[in-house]
Write a protein that holds these residues in place. Structure first.
Motif, PDB file in Angstrom:
ATOM      1  N   PRO A 240       0.832  -1.202   0.000  1.00  0.00           N
ATOM      2  CA  PRO A 240       0.000   0.000   0.000  1.00  0.00           C
ATOM      3  C   PRO A 240       0.874   1.262   0.000  1.00  0.00           C
ATOM      4  O   PRO A 240       1.936   1.306   0.620  1.00  0.00           O
ATOM      5  N   ASP A 241       0.400   2.266  -0.720  1.00  0.00           N
ATOM      6  CA  ASP A 241       1.136   3.526  -0.848  1.00  0.00           C
ATOM      7  C   ASP A 241       0.162   4.682  -0.709  1.00  0.00           C
ATOM      8  O   ASP A 241      -0.004   5.478  -1.624  1.00  0.00           O
ATOM      9  N   GLY A 242      -0.527   4.730   0.403  1.00  0.00           N
ATOM     10  CA  GLY A 242      -1.519   5.774   0.615  1.00  0.00           C
ATOM     11  C   GLY A 242      -2.861   5.353   0.046  1.00  0.00           C
ATOM     12  O   GLY A 242      -3.093   4.205  -0.304  1.00  0.00           O
ATOM     13  N   SER A 243      -3.730   6.316  -0.073  1.00  0.00           N
ATOM     14  CA  SER A 243      -5.085   6.068  -0.556  1.00  0.00           C
ATOM     15  C   SER A 243      -5.084   5.902  -2.075  1.00  0.00           C
ATOM     16  O   SER A 243      -4.552   6.746  -2.794  1.00  0.00           O
ATOM     17  N   ASP A 244      -5.654   4.822  -2.557  1.00  0.00           N
ATOM     18  CA  ASP A 244      -5.782   4.552  -3.996  1.00  0.00           C
ATOM     19  C   ASP A 244      -4.449   4.535  -4.735  1.00  0.00           C
ATOM     20  O   ASP A 244      -4.347   4.981  -5.877  1.00  0.00           O
ATOM     21  N   SER A 245      -3.411   4.002  -4.076  1.00  0.00           N
ATOM     22  CA  SER A 245      -2.087   3.902  -4.695  1.00  0.00           C
ATOM     23  C   SER A 245      -1.380   2.681  -4.120  1.00  0.00           C
ATOM     24  O   SER A 245      -1.455   2.427  -2.917  1.00  0.00           O
ATOM     25  N   TRP A 246      -0.697   1.941  -4.995  1.00  0.00           N
ATOM     26  CA  TRP A 246      -0.034   0.702  -4.603  1.00  0.00           C
ATOM     27  C   TRP A 246       1.338   0.636  -5.265  1.00  0.00           C
ATOM     28  O   TRP A 246       1.510   1.089  -6.397  1.00  0.00           O
ATOM     29  N   LEU A 247       2.296   0.043  -4.585  1.00  0.00           N
ATOM     30  CA  LEU A 247       3.627  -0.170  -5.138  1.00  0.00           C
ATOM     31  C   LEU A 247       3.781  -1.629  -5.521  1.00  0.00           C
ATOM     32  O   LEU A 247       3.365  -2.518  -4.771  1.00  0.00           O
ATOM     33  N   ILE A 248       4.385  -1.871  -6.675  1.00  0.00           N
ATOM     34  CA  ILE A 248       4.762  -3.217  -7.087  1.00  0.00           C
ATOM     35  C   ILE A 248       6.208  -3.152  -7.567  1.00  0.00           C
ATOM     36  O   ILE A 248       6.713  -2.081  -7.903  1.00  0.00           O
ATOM     37  N   CYS A 249       6.865  -4.297  -7.569  1.00  0.00           N
ATOM     38  CA  CYS A 249       8.265  -4.350  -7.971  1.00  0.00           C
ATOM     39  C   CYS A 249       8.440  -5.390  -9.069  1.00  0.00           C
ATOM     40  O   CYS A 249       7.994  -6.525  -8.931  1.00  0.00           O
ATOM     41  N   ALA A 250       9.107  -4.994 -10.143  1.00  0.00           N
ATOM     42  CA  ALA A 250       9.372  -5.906 -11.256  1.00  0.00           C
ATOM     43  C   ALA A 250      10.625  -6.712 -10.939  1.00  0.00           C
ATOM     44  O   ALA A 250      11.628  -6.646 -11.630  1.00  0.00           O
ATOM     45  N   SER A 251      10.546  -7.491  -9.877  1.00  0.00           N
ATOM     46  CA  SER A 251      11.717  -8.211  -9.377  1.00  0.00           C
ATOM     47  C   SER A 251      11.996  -9.492 -10.136  1.00  0.00           C
ATOM     48  O   SER A 251      13.159  -9.882 -10.270  1.00  0.00           O
ATOM     49  N   ALA A 252      10.963 -10.186 -10.586  1.00  0.00           N
ATOM     50  CA  ALA A 252      11.115 -11.512 -11.203  1.00  0.00           C
ATOM     51  C   ALA A 252      11.992 -12.391 -10.322  1.00  0.00           C
ATOM     52  O   ALA A 252      12.826 -13.147 -10.817  1.00  0.00           O
ATOM     53  N   ALA A 253      11.803 -12.278  -9.012  1.00  0.00           N
ATOM     54  CA  ALA A 253      12.548 -13.067  -8.016  1.00  0.00           C
ATOM     55  C   ALA A 253      14.065 -12.915  -8.156  1.00  0.00           C
ATOM     56  O   ALA A 253      14.825 -13.799  -7.799  1.00  0.00           O
ATOM     57  N   GLY A 254      14.500 -11.772  -8.685  1.00  0.00           N
ATOM     58  CA  GLY A 254      15.937 -11.529  -8.814  1.00  0.00           C
ATOM     59  C   GLY A 254      16.538 -12.047 -10.110  1.00  0.00           C
ATOM     60  O   GLY A 254      17.757 -12.155 -10.233  1.00  0.00           O
ATOM     61  N   ALA A 255      15.700 -12.345 -11.105  1.00  0.00           N
ATOM     62  CA  ALA A 255      16.204 -12.810 -12.403  1.00  0.00           C
ATOM     63  C   ALA A 255      16.942 -11.679 -13.118  1.00  0.00           C
ATOM     64  O   ALA A 255      16.772 -10.500 -12.799  1.00  0.00           O
ATOM     65  N   ALA A 256      17.758 -12.046 -14.099  1.00  0.00           N
ATOM     66  CA  ALA A 256      18.507 -11.058 -14.863  1.00  0.00           C
ATOM     67  C   ALA A 256      17.600 -10.208 -15.745  1.00  0.00           C
ATOM     68  O   ALA A 256      17.923  -9.058 -16.038  1.00  0.00           O
ATOM     69  N   LYS A 257      16.463 -10.760 -16.154  1.00  0.00           N
ATOM     70  CA  LYS A 257      15.554 -10.045 -17.051  1.00  0.00           C
ATOM     71  C   LYS A 257      14.348  -9.510 -16.290  1.00  0.00           C
ATOM     72  O   LYS A 257      13.886 -10.114 -15.324  1.00  0.00           O
ATOM     73  N   ASN A 258      13.844  -8.389 -16.767  1.00  0.00           N
ATOM     74  CA  ASN A 258      12.602  -7.849 -16.235  1.00  0.00           C
ATOM     75  C   ASN A 258      11.455  -8.790 -16.630  1.00  0.00           C
ATOM     76  O   ASN A 258      11.516  -9.428 -17.677  1.00  0.00           O
TER      77      ASN A 258
END
Length: 156
Positions: free
Chosen positions: A65-83
């Motif tokens: 959660p990032d405040g009201s009506d906002s969310w954070l996500i991460c393009a981690s791919a579990a630490g893979a070399a590619k997005n």
């Protein structure tokens, strides 16, 4: 909105595409069935349009959660070399993004964070999810952090 993070040269090895598709389908059923957490994290179904095909794509993703009506996500791919593929879908079709969780579907606007905003959000993510700090150690790419904001409803 940049969405220009390059691939790295090293990273975690991911399961086969077939196994990942099965895991993702299973997790999406749980999220759509109103599971509060998947794999230990609050999760949502990220719906995008394929970067090349334009076809609907759906992916389970941990969110913060990032405040009201906002969310954070991460393009981690579990630490893979590619997005992950969904990262490129966001770049190609930012106007066709929705999220599903808690029985709701919300149209969102994606924004890749950079500079101080990214650092602050990344600290928040790592403090709430130690696993993401481990992903960072597995790869040499900077893990993209995306803010999803609820798209304003058009005037009726």
């Amino acid at each position: 909105m940049s969405f220009d993070t390059p691939h790295g040269t090293r990273g975690a090895k991911l399961p086969s595409k077939k196994l990942m598709n099965w895991i993702n389908a299973w997790n999406m059923r749980r999220i759509r069935g109103k599971a509060s957490k998947v794999m230990g994290f609050p999760s949502l179904v990220l719906s995008t349009a394929g970067a090349k095909s334009g076809a609907p794509r759906h992916t389970p993703v941990a969110y913060f959660p990032d405040g009201s009506d906002s969310w954070l996500i991460c393009a981690s791919a579990a630490g893979a070399a590619k997005n992950p593929d969904w990262y490129y879908n966001l770049r190609a079709h930012p106007d066709k993004v929705q999220i599903q969780f808690d029985g709701r579907t919300i149209a969102v606007i994606p924004e890749q964070l950079s500079g101080q905003a990214r650092e602050q959000a990344w600290r928040q993510i790592k403090s709430n999810a130690k696993r993401f700090a481990g992903y960072e150690q597995k790869t040499d790419r900077e893990l993209p952090v995306i803010r999803l904001r609820a798209r304003p409803n058009p005037a009726s």
